[in-house]
Design a protein around this motif. Structure first.
Motif, PDB file in Angstrom:
ATOM      1  N   GLU A  90      -4.034  67.110  16.265  1.00  0.00           N
ATOM      2  CA  GLU A  90      -3.343  66.634  15.066  1.00  0.00           C
ATOM      3  C   GLU A  90      -2.078  65.868  15.443  1.00  0.00           C
ATOM      4  O   GLU A  90      -1.768  64.825  14.852  1.00  0.00           O
ATOM      5  CB  GLU A  90      -2.987  67.826  14.170  1.00  0.00           C
ATOM      6  N   ALA A  91      -1.343  66.369  16.439  1.00  0.00           N
ATOM      7  CA  ALA A  91      -0.123  65.690  16.868  1.00  0.00           C
ATOM      8  C   ALA A  91      -0.439  64.316  17.452  1.00  0.00           C
ATOM      9  O   ALA A  91       0.294  63.348  17.230  1.00  0.00           O
ATOM     10  CB  ALA A  91       0.624  66.545  17.896  1.00  0.00           C
ATOM     11  N   CYS A  92      -1.535  64.220  18.203  1.00  0.00           N
ATOM     12  CA  CYS A  92      -1.943  62.926  18.761  1.00  0.00           C
ATOM     13  C   CYS A  92      -2.280  61.930  17.663  1.00  0.00           C
ATOM     14  O   CYS A  92      -1.934  60.748  17.743  1.00  0.00           O
ATOM     15  CB  CYS A  92      -3.139  63.114  19.688  1.00  0.00           C
ATOM     16  N   LYS A  93      -2.956  62.413  16.624  1.00  0.00           N
ATOM     17  CA  LYS A  93      -3.283  61.525  15.501  1.00  0.00           C
ATOM     18  C   LYS A  93      -2.007  60.982  14.869  1.00  0.00           C
ATOM     19  O   LYS A  93      -1.899  59.790  14.567  1.00  0.00           O
ATOM     20  CB  LYS A  93      -4.105  62.284  14.466  1.00  0.00           C
ATOM     21  N   ARG A  94      -1.028  61.862  14.663  1.00  0.00           N
ATOM     22  CA  ARG A  94       0.223  61.435  14.042  1.00  0.00           C
ATOM     23  C   ARG A  94       1.007  60.496  14.959  1.00  0.00           C
ATOM     24  O   ARG A  94       1.739  59.623  14.477  1.00  0.00           O
ATOM     25  CB  ARG A  94       1.085  62.645  13.695  1.00  0.00           C
ATOM     26  N   ALA A  95       0.866  60.702  16.258  1.00  0.00           N
ATOM     27  CA  ALA A  95       1.584  59.855  17.215  1.00  0.00           C
ATOM     28  C   ALA A  95       0.887  58.522  17.442  1.00  0.00           C
ATOM     29  O   ALA A  95       1.411  57.664  18.161  1.00  0.00           O
ATOM     30  CB  ALA A  95       1.735  60.601  18.545  1.00  0.00           C
ATOM     31  N   GLY A  96      -0.273  58.358  16.860  1.00  0.00           N
ATOM     32  CA  GLY A  96      -0.991  57.099  16.990  1.00  0.00           C
ATOM     33  C   GLY A  96      -1.908  57.023  18.195  1.00  0.00           C
ATOM     34  O   GLY A  96      -2.399  55.944  18.537  1.00  0.00           O
ATOM     35  N   PHE A  97      -2.181  58.159  18.847  1.00  0.00           N
ATOM     36  CA  PHE A  97      -3.094  58.174  19.993  1.00  0.00           C
ATOM     37  C   PHE A  97      -4.539  58.182  19.488  1.00  0.00           C
ATOM     38  O   PHE A  97      -4.862  58.819  18.489  1.00  0.00           O
ATOM     39  CB  PHE A  97      -2.867  59.416  20.857  1.00  0.00           C
ATOM     40  N   THR A  98      -5.397  57.505  20.197  1.00  0.00           N
ATOM     41  CA  THR A  98      -6.822  57.498  19.842  1.00  0.00           C
ATOM     42  C   THR A  98      -7.674  58.270  20.838  1.00  0.00           C
ATOM     43  O   THR A  98      -8.836  58.574  20.553  1.00  0.00           O
ATOM     44  CB  THR A  98      -7.344  56.054  19.746  1.00  0.00           C
TER      45      THR A  98
END
Length: 313
Positions: A90-98
């Motif tokens: 979830e944190a990666c999604k918010r940080a813009g990581f794919t």
């Protein structure tokens, strides 16, 4: 941090080694998986991080990348089920990581449950009673499936295997405490919320869990109406009434509100207790110290109670 740099950083390290677990996971380099291919673990009992904690993780990932790879297992159509790392995803999604570094494990359902529970128990400092209740139950049932035993048996069926003791070895709670938490799963959602909020203590909640759903609803209504919390003896009386088929609305109300007012006002006179504190100690500091000492006292008598119960078994 680039993909190649991440792979070099984690090469040769297992997920267990990074989290201080055993050698259950094989060594190897994590793979970068597309986040869109990741599926949440079904019915996993752990709540997502609160917003403040999640934002800290997002900021950390933006600055440093994902330090600890997640653990997944392959599913149908090229997707992967998350065993450990839901908050990181979830944190990666918010940080813009794919993409996210991931260890892929070929494990059966029971092993996946055990890994999911253990990783969360070890990583999270504070868990709600409802989270422990569901997690312990899931792991116990998974252990029994691995041992080829009926999941309905909560402790043992005549052999030396005891799922509650097996869970206790990793959880930091005694086998008896494991049983108490698992029993909470028989509470209504409303009463479970009261336990999570600290408005209903664990041991009284265990006794109340033996009441049927209709009687639990009455208990919950009275607790909410009068802003009270039952003592262990009151909860035991309710259970006894239920066991003997003598329970009804009036009896529940009598036990909870007439026999003993449950949130009594206790007044400490300052001139009586200030002798126990250094000069200049504020009222707020005195109150904080008293609560801390009471918590230590509570843990001590609970430990003695559990030891006595274990000896009587």
């Amino acid at each position: 941090m680039s993909s190649d740099e991440k792979k070099e950083l984690f090469s040769g390290k297992t997920f267990d080694q990074m989290l201080g677990l055993d050698d259950a996971l094989p060594e190897g380099t994590p793979l970068e998986l597309d986040i869109d291919l990741l599926l949440p673990f079904p019915n996993q009992p752990f709540r997502p991080y609160q917003e403040e904690e999640m934002e800290k993780m997002v900021e950390s990932i933006r600055e440093n990348g994902v330090i600890s790879p997640i653990v997944v297992r392959p599913k149908e159509n090229g997707t992967y089920e998350i065993i450990s790392g839901h908050n990181r995803v979830e944190a990666c999604k918010r940080a813009g990581f794919t993409f996210i570094p991931s260890f892929i494990r070929e494990v059966d359902d029971a092993t996946a449950v055990i890994l999911m529970v253990d990783s969360n128990l070890r990583q999270r400092e504070k868990l709600l009673p409802s989270e422990k209740a569901k997690a312990y139950q899931m792991k116990m049932e998974a252990l029994k499936r691995q041992a080829g035993r009926p999941s309905k048996n909560s402790c043992h069926d005549g052999t030396n295997f005891r799922a509650d003791e097996a869970v206790a070895e990793e959880a930091g709670d005694s086998a008896r405490q494991i049983q108490r938490f698992v029993r909470l799963n028989n509470l209504s959602p409303a009463l479970m919320n009261l336990v999570d909020e600290g408005k209903l203590a664990l041991t009284p909640a265990v006794e109340i869990s033996y009441l049927d759903s209709a009687d639990q609803e009455i208990v919950q209504e009275i607790l909410e109406r009068d802003q009270v919390s039952p003592s262990l003896s009151q909860a035991q009386k309710l259970r006894k009434l239920s066991d003997t088929k003598k329970i009804n609305d009036r009896e529940i109300d009598r036990v909870l509100t007439v026999e003993k007012p449950m949130y009594e006002t206790i007044v400490f006179r300052r001139n009586k207790i200030e002798q126990f504190f250094p000069a200049g100690t504020t009222g707020q500091q005195i109150e904080k110290t008293i609560y801390k000492l009471l918590e230590q006292y509570r843990r001590q008598w609970q430990a003695r109670e559990e030891k006595t119960q274990e000896q009587e078994r």
